[in-house]
Scaffold this active site. Structure first.
Site, PDB file in Angstrom:
ATOM      1  N   ASP A 167       0.830  -1.206   0.000  1.00  0.00           N
ATOM      2  CA  ASP A 167       0.000   0.000   0.000  1.00  0.00           C
ATOM      3  C   ASP A 167       0.868   1.261   0.000  1.00  0.00           C
ATOM      4  O   ASP A 167       2.021   1.235   0.427  1.00  0.00           O
ATOM      5  CB  ASP A 167      -0.908  -0.030   1.241  1.00  0.00           C
ATOM      6  CG  ASP A 167      -2.114   0.880   1.094  1.00  0.00           C
ATOM      7  OD1 ASP A 167      -2.406   1.329  -0.033  1.00  0.00           O
ATOM      8  OD2 ASP A 167      -2.778   1.138   2.126  1.00  0.00           O
ATOM      9  N   ASN A 222       1.347   3.481  -2.767  1.00  0.00           N
ATOM     10  CA  ASN A 222       1.926   3.943  -4.041  1.00  0.00           C
ATOM     11  C   ASN A 222       1.443   5.344  -4.401  1.00  0.00           C
ATOM     12  O   ASN A 222       2.228   6.193  -4.840  1.00  0.00           O
ATOM     13  CB  ASN A 222       1.517   2.999  -5.188  1.00  0.00           C
ATOM     14  CG  ASN A 222       2.136   1.630  -5.075  1.00  0.00           C
ATOM     15  OD1 ASN A 222       3.007   1.397  -4.236  1.00  0.00           O
ATOM     16  ND2 ASN A 222       1.676   0.704  -5.901  1.00  0.00           N
ATOM     17  N   HIS A 245       2.769   3.583  -8.805  1.00  0.00           N
ATOM     18  CA  HIS A 245       2.544   2.174  -9.154  1.00  0.00           C
ATOM     19  C   HIS A 245       3.744   1.602  -9.910  1.00  0.00           C
ATOM     20  O   HIS A 245       4.125   0.458  -9.725  1.00  0.00           O
ATOM     21  CB  HIS A 245       1.273   2.030  -9.993  1.00  0.00           C
ATOM     22  CG  HIS A 245       0.021   2.405  -9.250  1.00  0.00           C
ATOM     23  ND1 HIS A 245      -0.233   1.964  -7.964  1.00  0.00           N
ATOM     24  CD2 HIS A 245      -1.044   3.182  -9.602  1.00  0.00           C
ATOM     25  CE1 HIS A 245      -1.408   2.447  -7.560  1.00  0.00           C
ATOM     26  NE2 HIS A 245      -1.914   3.200  -8.528  1.00  0.00           N
ATOM     27  N   LEU A 265      11.595 -19.504  -5.001  1.00  0.00           N
ATOM     28  CA  LEU A 265      10.443 -18.814  -4.411  1.00  0.00           C
ATOM     29  C   LEU A 265       9.203 -18.906  -5.312  1.00  0.00           C
ATOM     30  O   LEU A 265       9.301 -18.755  -6.531  1.00  0.00           O
ATOM     31  CB  LEU A 265      10.801 -17.329  -4.244  1.00  0.00           C
ATOM     32  CG  LEU A 265       9.689 -16.440  -3.689  1.00  0.00           C
ATOM     33  CD1 LEU A 265       9.648 -16.506  -2.170  1.00  0.00           C
ATOM     34  CD2 LEU A 265       9.858 -14.993  -4.143  1.00  0.00           C
TER      35      LEU A 265
HETATM   36  C1  IPE Z   1      -5.361  -2.804  -0.621  1.00  0.00           C
HETATM   37  O1  IPE Z   1      -5.036  -1.453  -0.722  1.00  0.00           O
HETATM   38  C2  IPE Z   1      -5.294  -3.449  -1.972  1.00  0.00           C
HETATM   39  C3  IPE Z   1      -3.979  -3.545  -2.567  1.00  0.00           C
HETATM   40  C4  IPE Z   1      -2.849  -3.243  -1.991  1.00  0.00           C
HETATM   41  C5  IPE Z   1      -3.942  -4.089  -3.892  1.00  0.00           C
HETATM   42  P1  IPE Z   1      -6.157  -0.338  -0.880  1.00  0.00           P
HETATM   43  O2  IPE Z   1      -5.463   0.956  -0.890  1.00  0.00           O
HETATM   44  O3  IPE Z   1      -7.033  -0.655  -2.023  1.00  0.00           O
HETATM   45  O4  IPE Z   1      -7.004  -0.546   0.462  1.00  0.00           O
HETATM   46  P2  IPE Z   1      -7.923   0.448   1.279  1.00  0.00           P
HETATM   47  O5  IPE Z   1      -8.871   1.080   0.296  1.00  0.00           O
HETATM   48  O6  IPE Z   1      -7.042   1.448   1.929  1.00  0.00           O
HETATM   49  O7  IPE Z   1      -8.602  -0.435   2.286  1.00  0.00           O
HETATM   50  C1  IPE Z   2      -1.387   0.308  -3.418  1.00  0.00           C
HETATM   51  O1  IPE Z   2      -1.184   1.676  -3.409  1.00  0.00           O
HETATM   52  C2  IPE Z   2      -1.532  -0.255  -4.804  1.00  0.00           C
HETATM   53  C3  IPE Z   2      -2.913  -0.624  -5.164  1.00  0.00           C
HETATM   54  C4  IPE Z   2      -3.951  -0.620  -4.382  1.00  0.00           C
HETATM   55  C5  IPE Z   2      -3.117  -1.007  -6.553  1.00  0.00           C
HETATM   56  P1  IPE Z   2      -2.401   2.680  -3.430  1.00  0.00           P
HETATM   57  O2  IPE Z   2      -2.730   2.999  -4.845  1.00  0.00           O
HETATM   58  O3  IPE Z   2      -3.531   2.173  -2.616  1.00  0.00           O
HETATM   59  O4  IPE Z   2      -1.753   3.943  -2.740  1.00  0.00           O
HETATM   60  P2  IPE Z   2      -2.443   4.906  -1.681  1.00  0.00           P
HETATM   61  O5  IPE Z   2      -2.943   4.037  -0.567  1.00  0.00           O
HETATM   62  O6  IPE Z   2      -3.549   5.606  -2.393  1.00  0.00           O
HETATM   63  O7  IPE Z   2      -1.338   5.801  -1.247  1.00  0.00           O
HETATM   64 MG    MG Z   3      -4.065   2.350  -0.680  1.00  0.00          MG
END
Ligand code: IPE
Ligand code: IPE
Ligand code: MG
Length: 235
Positions: free
Chosen positions: A15, A17, A32, A126
């Site tokens: 999480d 990105n 991403h 892995l």
């Molecule tokens: C969880 O992250 C999903 C992934 C890392 C792919 P999200 O950013 O989507 O989750 P929430 O919305 O904060 O719960």
């Molecule tokens: C995680 O990073 C990747 C995916 C859910 C695809 P986010 O895109 O959720 O990044 P934040 O949480 O908005 O910073």
């Molecule tokens: Mg996120």
């Protein structure tokens, strides 16, 4: 680090990105892209440390709610990722798998994904599983549905135990998760591996996924080895 105690199966909710990119004045997609590089680094590092399985949450069943452009970019990332890193994954003997309903992705994305799995299927290092269009509740619901079909077709017994039901999960031949890491400070599971996380150890770090590195991984593994897993019993 005690080799014996290295977690066999690490799962990561990658999480942060978007926030990483925003802090740098970049579009979310830049986060991403950087995050995809981190997958490569952490997979190779896990392989070197003797971890058997690494399962990373790349796209949830809920992520379709995001703006079209972001979803579109995420659908194109597998092509970028494998074009850039397939040689290294092969050199490191890493086997790529996927969890989730990939049918919903465009043909191109699906082909890239299936080709990567096919190409690496005989690698014995892995097992890197990418969870894409994955949701824990969806996985359990599908498992229940397939089990019901097997019972109706008399391929399965109505009496079933946890180990047998576990074979209906998308992770069927992987061990349960030992260590679950979530980056970027959020303290929730967001529908990831609900069945497999029943007794895993959780580590939350404020570090955003694009900044996660070998040092952070080692910190998490060391903390894991210092924990006492009791599974409901006594010391
Ligand atoms: C969880 O992250 C999903 C992934 C890392 C792919 P999200 O950013 O989507 O989750 P929430 O919305 O904060 O719960
Ligand atoms: C995680 O990073 C990747 C995916 C859910 C695809 P986010 O895109 O959720 O990044 P934040 O949480 O908005 O910073
Ligand atoms: Mg996120």
């Amino acid at each position: 680090m005690d080799e014996k105690k290295v977690p066999a199966h690490i799962a990561i909710i990658m999480d942060g990105n978007g926030r990483w990119a925003k802090q740098r004045g970049l579009p979310r997609t830049a986060g991403h892209k950087q995050g995809a590089q981190t997958i490569r680094t952490i997979a190779i590092a896990c392989n070197q440390r003797g971890v058997k399985a690494l399962t990373v949450y790349a796209f949830s069943t809920e992520n379709w709610k995001r703006p079209y452009d972001e979803v579109d970019y995420l659908c194109k990332l597998p092509r970028f990722f494998f074009r850039r890193y397939m040689d290294e994954l092969m050199e490191n003997n890493i086997q790529v798998r996927f969890l989730g309903e990939i049918e919903r992705f465009p043909d191109d994305t699906r082909n890239v994904i299936l080709t990567a799995a096919e190409k690496t299927k005989n690698n014995t290092g892995l097992i890197l599983s990418l969870a894409v269009n994955y949701g824990g509740r969806r996985e359990i619901t599908l498992a229940a549905q397939r089990y019901a079909e097997d019972v109706m077709a008399q391929r399965a017994d109505l009496q079933i135990d946890e180990a047998a039901f576990g074979t209906y999960m998308m992770t069927k031949d992987l061990p349960d998760v030992d260590l679950m890491i979530r980056t970027s400070g959020e303290l929730r599971l967001s529908n990831f591996l609900l069945w497999q996380n029943a007794y895993s150890e959780f580590i939350f770090t404020p570090v955003a996924w694009p900044d996660f590195n070998e040092e952070e991984l080692d910190r998490a593994i060391t903390e894991y080895t210092e924990r006492e897993r009791r599974y409901g019993g006594l010391k």
